[in-house]
Design an enzyme around this catalytic site. Sequence first.
Site, PDB file in Angstrom:
ATOM      1  N   GLU A 175      14.240 -15.025   0.647  1.00 30.48           N
ATOM      2  CA  GLU A 175      14.613 -16.076   1.605  1.00 30.48           C
ATOM      3  C   GLU A 175      13.762 -17.319   1.380  1.00 30.48           C
ATOM      4  O   GLU A 175      14.021 -18.378   1.945  1.00 30.48           O
ATOM      5  CB  GLU A 175      14.392 -15.592   3.051  1.00 30.48           C
ATOM      6  CG  GLU A 175      15.393 -14.539   3.496  1.00 30.48           C
ATOM      7  CD  GLU A 175      14.988 -13.875   4.813  1.00 30.48           C
ATOM      8  OE1 GLU A 175      13.975 -14.278   5.433  1.00 30.48           O
ATOM      9  OE2 GLU A 175      15.687 -12.924   5.212  1.00 30.48           O
ATOM     10  N   ASP A 215       0.829  -1.205   0.000  1.00 35.75           N
ATOM     11  CA  ASP A 215       0.000   0.000   0.000  1.00 35.75           C
ATOM     12  C   ASP A 215       0.871   1.267   0.000  1.00 35.75           C
ATOM     13  O   ASP A 215       1.862   1.332   0.747  1.00 35.75           O
ATOM     14  CB  ASP A 215      -0.862  -0.031   1.273  1.00 35.75           C
ATOM     15  CG  ASP A 215      -1.955   1.014   1.287  1.00 35.75           C
ATOM     16  OD1 ASP A 215      -2.821   0.976   0.405  1.00 35.75           O
ATOM     17  OD2 ASP A 215      -1.944   1.890   2.179  1.00 35.75           O
TER      18      ASP A 215
HETATM   19  C1  NOJ Z   1      -4.551   2.882  -0.826  1.00 36.14           C
HETATM   20  C2  NOJ Z   1      -5.672   1.952  -0.495  1.00 36.14           C
HETATM   21  O1  NOJ Z   1      -6.009   1.231  -1.651  1.00 36.14           O
HETATM   22  C3  NOJ Z   1      -6.800   2.820   0.009  1.00 36.14           C
HETATM   23  O2  NOJ Z   1      -7.991   2.091   0.143  1.00 36.14           O
HETATM   24  C4  NOJ Z   1      -6.371   3.433   1.306  1.00 36.14           C
HETATM   25  O3  NOJ Z   1      -7.374   4.331   1.731  1.00 36.14           O
HETATM   26  C5  NOJ Z   1      -5.068   4.207   1.151  1.00 36.14           C
HETATM   27  N1  NOJ Z   1      -4.093   3.499   0.390  1.00 36.14           N
HETATM   28  C6  NOJ Z   1      -4.470   4.496   2.495  1.00 36.14           C
HETATM   29  O4  NOJ Z   1      -4.021   3.317   3.085  1.00 36.14           O
END
Ligand code: NOJ
Length: 577
Positions: A275, A226
């Site tokens: 790993e 993310d």
């Molecule tokens: C991207 C994620 O897909 C989204 O749903 C989220 O709100 C933001 N990153 C923050 O984590």
Amino acid sequence: MTATSPSSPAHPDANWWRQAAVYQIYPRSFSDANGDGMGDLPGVTARMGYLSALGIDAIWLSPFYPSALADGGYDVDDYRDVDPRLGSLADFDAMVAAAHAADIRVIVDVVPNHSSDRHRWFKAALAAAPGSPERARYHFLEGLPDGLGDDGGLPPSDWPSHFGGGAWTRVVETAGPRAGQLGQWYLHLFATEQPDLNWDNPEVREDFHTTLRFWADRGVDGFRVDVAHGLAKDMSPPLRSKPELEILVDDGSDPLFDRDEVHEIFAGWRTVLNEYNPPKAAVAEAWVPFTERRLMYARPTELGQAFNFDLLQAHFDGAEFRAIAEKCLSEAEASGASSTWVFSNHDVIRHASRYALPDSTTLETLNAWLMDDGVSPEPDLARGLRRARAATLFMLGLPGSAYLYQGEELGLFEVADLPHDSLQDPTWFRTGNTLKGRDGCRVPLPWSSSEPNFGFGGTPWLPQPEWFGHLAADAQDGTAGSTLEMYRAALKLRRELQAEESLEWLSAPGDEVVHYRRPNGWEVLTNFGGQPAQLPAGVDLSKLVLTSGGPAGTAGTAAEGATGATIAAETTLWLAP
Ligand code: NOJ
């Protein structure tokens, strides 16, 4: 030393991800086994037969970790546990075992840019004094003078939060000389409940290695990362002004995103991922507009793949689609990565709805359409779905990995008219109810047209519209020409026809019918135009195996796909070698 994962799929293949079809599960909205209205991990396990019949290679689960759900689970309290509402670690293990038994890989989401404000580290930071090691895991700074006598009354910079409002929140100190008074500010590029972690701190880096190993040891096959482009930040004083969050230059100098230093972090992750045997896969979520820079995350020495949101942002337009495919494929090849393709996910309006709106639609008008409960401009849903199906078959023929979002195989539209009092996206709250946000693509799935809650489970956490009934999985199961059957046929054929990662364009740039051929002779033709078009000379319809316009394998009428000489409007055809 390498470790073989428990319950790996039957055919360990280090390159399984390069051309995989990956199905995104938003766990709260997929399937609810315990009837509490929230989807859960046993719900995923229970639907493994459906996933297997769909023909996908892997599932990617959005966060299922303990969370207050301030941002749908992207506010993580504990990176190494399961939210009790969604199950337990034992349920997770059972789900992985069931997936692997069905030859389906499992990818989990890692959220390294921020924790939640309920994470033990953040609680410790609030309890500690400014300057303490506990604070140094996050970005705590003194504010700026407000001119009214408070030396720290203004936030340290003008940085905005993605969800609206500012990116800094001030705390009341509980320790040190200012205990009981307003004190430092902490950074949160997303919701207030999502404090940004300080990736200059070695402890933060080490802890995420532990998290990667924790899930890898439990048998996951890969990670979706993310906000991968956000971890490294230039926090040297004075903080640079950045009132918009867009990245405007491709030289790595933005203070918040896509900085060069981020790549050291992912090189470290690759060492951990390697790993294992086979090495774990990873895909970066990096909203970086410059493709060459985006692909740096995807280098073999880093994550291996990066999401490519270019098609997701394109109009349904042959010239645009072709130019994007051409550019992304050649750049992916040069970097050693394979390309990725996405039309829908849990953050954007479903593509069957996007394509139902006028082509002149912009982000602003999309937001206005949502605020108008999807009424104006009036969507042409039949057209939207026709185009979505054609776009999907165009994309599933391309070399690289296809990331599909739960419900798109049912042809679901955005639920644009969710009642305001049901909305949960932080965008809705942080913009003072002026932007609805992303709940409309997160409504729990319809499995059955006749059961209560369309077979999802208990009363869903977001209300389902009545029209979910005729799009429910059981209503489409076995129905020739349904969107579900089209996806099943396409994913099955895609496995059979899969070829080397290249293609040859048979149409000229700008042609309304875009035509390409894979090295083994598999041909894909899409008519992006609103009228039937002449089939290019030499197309042999006796090889037709699938059309987005109708039942697989039928030459049928123009509306279904193709007649002797024409290809129907907004339709894709697949021809087998
Ligand atoms: C991207 C994620 O897909 C989204 O749903 C989220 O709100 C933001 N990153 C923050 O984590």
